[in-house]
Design an enzyme around this catalytic site. Sequence first.
Site, PDB file in Angstrom:
ATOM      1  N   ASP A  73      65.286  -7.285 -20.322  1.00  0.00           N
ATOM      2  CA  ASP A  73      64.199  -6.728 -19.536  1.00  0.00           C
ATOM      3  C   ASP A  73      64.367  -5.208 -19.594  1.00  0.00           C
ATOM      4  OD1 ASP A  73      62.405  -6.324 -17.170  1.00  0.00           O
ATOM      5  OD2 ASP A  73      64.303  -5.864 -16.175  1.00  0.00           O
ATOM      6  N   GLU A  93      50.114   2.487  -2.274  1.00  0.00           N
ATOM      7  CA  GLU A  93      51.428   2.116  -2.824  1.00  0.00           C
ATOM      8  C   GLU A  93      52.504   1.895  -1.760  1.00  0.00           C
ATOM      9  OE1 GLU A  93      51.635   0.957  -5.655  1.00  0.00           O
ATOM     10  OE2 GLU A  93      51.191   2.330  -7.310  1.00  0.00           O
ATOM     11  N   GLY A 118      52.015  -7.556 -12.395  1.00  0.00           N
ATOM     12  CA  GLY A 118      52.190  -6.986 -13.727  1.00  0.00           C
ATOM     13  C   GLY A 118      51.051  -6.111 -14.201  1.00  0.00           C
ATOM     14  N   GLY A 164      48.712  -4.099 -11.468  1.00  0.00           N
ATOM     15  CA  GLY A 164      48.368  -3.045 -10.526  1.00  0.00           C
ATOM     16  C   GLY A 164      48.160  -3.549  -9.120  1.00  0.00           C
ATOM     17  N   ALA A 199      43.633  -1.476  -2.539  1.00  0.00           N
ATOM     18  CA  ALA A 199      43.474  -1.522  -1.081  1.00  0.00           C
ATOM     19  C   ALA A 199      42.246  -0.687  -0.729  1.00  0.00           C
ATOM     20  CB  ALA A 199      44.706  -0.965  -0.369  1.00  0.00           C
TER      21      ALA A 199
HETATM   22  P1  ADP Z   1      58.256  -4.310 -15.849  1.00  0.00           P
HETATM   23  O1  ADP Z   1      58.364  -5.571 -16.674  1.00  0.00           O
HETATM   24  O2  ADP Z   1      58.473  -3.094 -16.694  1.00  0.00           O
HETATM   25  O3  ADP Z   1      59.169  -4.360 -14.646  1.00  0.00           O
HETATM   26  P2  ADP Z   1      55.835  -5.088 -14.352  1.00  0.00           P
HETATM   27  O4  ADP Z   1      55.529  -6.403 -14.991  1.00  0.00           O
HETATM   28  O5  ADP Z   1      56.391  -5.125 -12.974  1.00  0.00           O
HETATM   29  O6  ADP Z   1      56.735  -4.173 -15.327  1.00  0.00           O
HETATM   30  O7  ADP Z   1      54.497  -4.209 -14.306  1.00  0.00           O
HETATM   31  C1  ADP Z   1      53.772  -3.986 -15.496  1.00  0.00           C
HETATM   32  C2  ADP Z   1      52.781  -2.860 -15.341  1.00  0.00           C
HETATM   33  O8  ADP Z   1      51.828  -3.136 -14.270  1.00  0.00           O
HETATM   34  C3  ADP Z   1      53.401  -1.543 -14.945  1.00  0.00           C
HETATM   35  O9  ADP Z   1      53.912  -0.863 -16.054  1.00  0.00           O
HETATM   36  C4  ADP Z   1      52.193  -0.829 -14.325  1.00  0.00           C
HETATM   37  O10 ADP Z   1      51.380  -0.286 -15.325  1.00  0.00           O
HETATM   38  C5  ADP Z   1      51.436  -1.930 -13.624  1.00  0.00           C
HETATM   39  N1  ADP Z   1      51.784  -2.043 -12.181  1.00  0.00           N
HETATM   40  C6  ADP Z   1      52.359  -3.104 -11.569  1.00  0.00           C
HETATM   41  N2  ADP Z   1      52.531  -2.874 -10.252  1.00  0.00           N
HETATM   42  C7  ADP Z   1      52.076  -1.611 -10.009  1.00  0.00           C
HETATM   43  C8  ADP Z   1      51.999  -0.762  -8.841  1.00  0.00           C
HETATM   44  N3  ADP Z   1      52.414  -1.158  -7.641  1.00  0.00           N
HETATM   45  N4  ADP Z   1      51.468   0.465  -8.985  1.00  0.00           N
HETATM   46  C9  ADP Z   1      51.053   0.890 -10.196  1.00  0.00           C
HETATM   47  N5  ADP Z   1      51.102   0.155 -11.320  1.00  0.00           N
HETATM   48  C10 ADP Z   1      51.596  -1.083 -11.246  1.00  0.00           C
HETATM   49 MG    MG Z   2      63.334  -5.245 -14.279  1.00  0.00          MG
END
Ligand code: ADP
Ligand code: MG
Length: 292
Positions: free
Chosen positions: A38, A71, A104, A106, A109
């Site tokens: 990861d 956020e 994954g 965004g 709100a």
């Molecule tokens: P990773 O596998 O790198 O941990 P995630 O699957 O958690 O990534 O998230 C993938 C993408 O979704 C992030 O790179 C971002 O673009 C977007 N994203 C997810 N949650 C948020 C958030 N709370 N605020 C902004 N962008 C988010």
């Molecule tokens: Mg991780």
Amino acid sequence: ATPTAVTVGIGRGAELGVLIRNGEALEVSEKLTAVVFDKTGTLTRGKPDVTDIVPLAVPEDRLLALAAAVEHNSQHPLAAAVVRRAESAGVAVPASERFTTFGGRGVSAVVEGEEVLIGNQPFLEEHGVAVPPEAERRITALQDEGKTAVLVAAGSGLAGIFAIADTLKPTTKGAVADLKRMGLSVTMITGDNERTANAIAREIGIEDVHAGVLPQEKALEVRALQDRGEVVAFVGDGINDAPALAQADVGIAIGSGTDVAIESGDIVLIRDDLVDAVAAVELSRKVMSRIK
Ligand code: ADP
Ligand code: MG
């Protein structure tokens, strides 16, 4: 009964900060052919910071206030980066309601009667937000620097962009090089976008990158490798990683990771150091050669 060497190996692991949950994990580790990592919180520190702010439709302070209002409801590391930046800038953060997470991709709100969306470009576009070519060029440039572009829409237009960057753990490069030297293939898997992922992978020395992977798809990627005959270790820290940790032949959890990840791991790296993943494989090879 467990052969003595395995018991000794587990004890030796404990001394090294490698918690080996069962003898089988040690036995299978010797047969590994592939290691899947990861990205966020595993290869990188998982404590990203805002590096650039690109205000488009509103002033910078307003952009920070709107984004932080949404956020502060989120557990995501990117969210924490935005909230910290708003705090250090000293902006007043308005209240928000109807917070929603789109795993994954965004979050959204309602802030002061206005719908605010924050996330990656595909997420905003799916919600009908247009990304002008000029903004898109900016996003591409930031991603090529290994930064994650977080887009903010308010009302229905693009309000601005944050670039957020995470740093590699100090031993990431060395550990990946060691695993390759030991004959293992190394893959990076992430929900982050392809450009950012590729820039970071290049810095580490990983050629095989699977980007834009939704949380529930990580385990499927591990499964696909297994179907090709690979014996796979998955290394991860997040809630999202639990199914992949369970699917892997050996699940290796980061000790400071989420409880769910730790519970799903066959091996736990207590010191959070990827060098200890290398040590675990070396240990398994030593122990198993003694048994044969
Ligand atoms: P990773 O596998 O790198 O941990 P995630 O699957 O958690 O990534 O998230 C993938 C993408 O979704 C992030 O790179 C971002 O673009 C977007 N994203 C997810 N949650 C948020 C958030 N709370 N605020 C902004 N962008 C988010
Ligand atoms: Mg991780």
